[in-house]
Write an enzyme that holds these catalytic residues in place. Structure first.
Site, PDB file in Angstrom:
ATOM      1  N   HIS A   1      -3.755   3.553   4.337  1.00  0.00           N
ATOM      2  CA  HIS A   1      -5.096   4.023   4.013  1.00  0.00           C
ATOM      3  C   HIS A   1      -5.814   4.570   5.240  1.00  0.00           C
ATOM      4  O   HIS A   1      -6.832   5.236   5.096  1.00  0.00           O
ATOM      5  CB  HIS A   1      -5.914   2.875   3.411  1.00  0.00           C
ATOM      6  CG  HIS A   1      -5.551   2.552   2.003  1.00  0.00           C
ATOM      7  ND1 HIS A   1      -4.348   1.984   1.649  1.00  0.00           N
ATOM      8  CD2 HIS A   1      -6.234   2.748   0.841  1.00  0.00           C
ATOM      9  CE1 HIS A   1      -4.309   1.823   0.326  1.00  0.00           C
ATOM     10  NE2 HIS A   1      -5.437   2.278  -0.181  1.00  0.00           N
ATOM     11  N   SER A   2      -5.288   4.283   6.407  1.00  0.00           N
ATOM     12  CA  SER A   2      -5.931   4.711   7.651  1.00  0.00           C
ATOM     13  C   SER A   2      -4.974   5.566   8.475  1.00  0.00           C
ATOM     14  O   SER A   2      -3.843   5.145   8.745  1.00  0.00           O
ATOM     15  CB  SER A   2      -6.367   3.488   8.473  1.00  0.00           C
ATOM     16  OG  SER A   2      -6.693   3.844   9.795  1.00  0.00           O
TER      17      SER A   2
END
Length: 231
Positions: free
Chosen positions: A10-11
């Site tokens: 997600h990052s």
């Protein structure tokens, strides 16, 4: 060629950082990242995952590692569009430790199935097969009867049991059909090996049971006696 690895997070920073760490352990392995959304937000991007898979196509297979549940769903959606879905495997493993173990296994020449097992084996004792590259140890170092073998090996590298040696041991053992302990901890767990805090001059006592027991002890012994390729 070696198996490639795709990191879905997600990052973008987490994906890139994990890949940077893996590159220190396995410099010859292609680790591709698909972190964050296309516009730089926290989240996952199907387009990024597909682009990474396209880049990895044509090699010896690809293993995908993810951080959270929705990243798994994005990876599964990408598999539906992959040119060779049979050659792409999704591993159920902790992102960072699984990535390091998988990268080390791929660096050693393991096939795509064994690389996936290496990533997943960090969760617990390995029940897998598919041998890592062999290093011969000095005669008389390994003893055993039947399926059980043991060996004692003194650490000669200056830094002792730090992250890189732990990853090499765990990544290789996870690809073998053997239950292995090193000084009483799970030999297929990078984290467990690092908790030993074994410095230069410490002796690693290796015990192995299973079909590949002797091979496993020889593998650990070969790494130790070669100083893990370090000073």
């Amino acid at each position: 060629m070696t198996v490639s690895i795709v990191v879905v997070s997600h990052s973008e920073n987490i994906a890139d950082g994990a890949a940077e760490l893996a590159a220190q352990m396995a410099p010859d392995v292609l680790v591709l990242t698909a972190g964050g959304t296309a516009d730089g937000r926290i989240g996952t991007s199907l387009e990024k995952v597909l682009a990474a898979l396209d880049h990895a196509a044509g090699g010896d297979g690809t293993v995908i590692l993810t951080d959270l549940g929705s990243a798994v769903m994005t990876a599964e959606s990408a598999l539906e569009f992959a040119e060779d879905p049979a050659g792409v495997l999704l591993a159920d493993a902790p992102l960072v430790e699984g990535l390091v173990a998988a990268s080390v296994a791929a660096q050693g020449g393991a096939d795509v199935q064994a690389v996936k097992r290496a990533a997943e084996a960090v969760r617990g004792p390995s029940q897998n097969s598919g041998p890592p590259p062999q290093r011969e140890v000095s005669e008389g170092s390994v003893t055993g009867q039947g399926p059980d073998f043991t060996g004692d090996f003194e650490l000669i590298n200056q830094a002792g049991m730090h992250a890189r040696p732990a990853a090499k041991i765990a990544g290789g053992l996870s690809a073998l059909d053997a239950e292995v302990t090193v000084n009483g901890v799970d030999g297929a767990s990078m984290t467990a090996l690092m908790t030993l805090a074994a410095g230069k001059g410490s002796v690693l006592h290796v015990e192995a049971r299973g079909v590949d027991a002797e091979r496993a002890v020889n593998y650990v012994g070969g790494l130790v006696q070669a100083g893990f390729g370090e000073p």
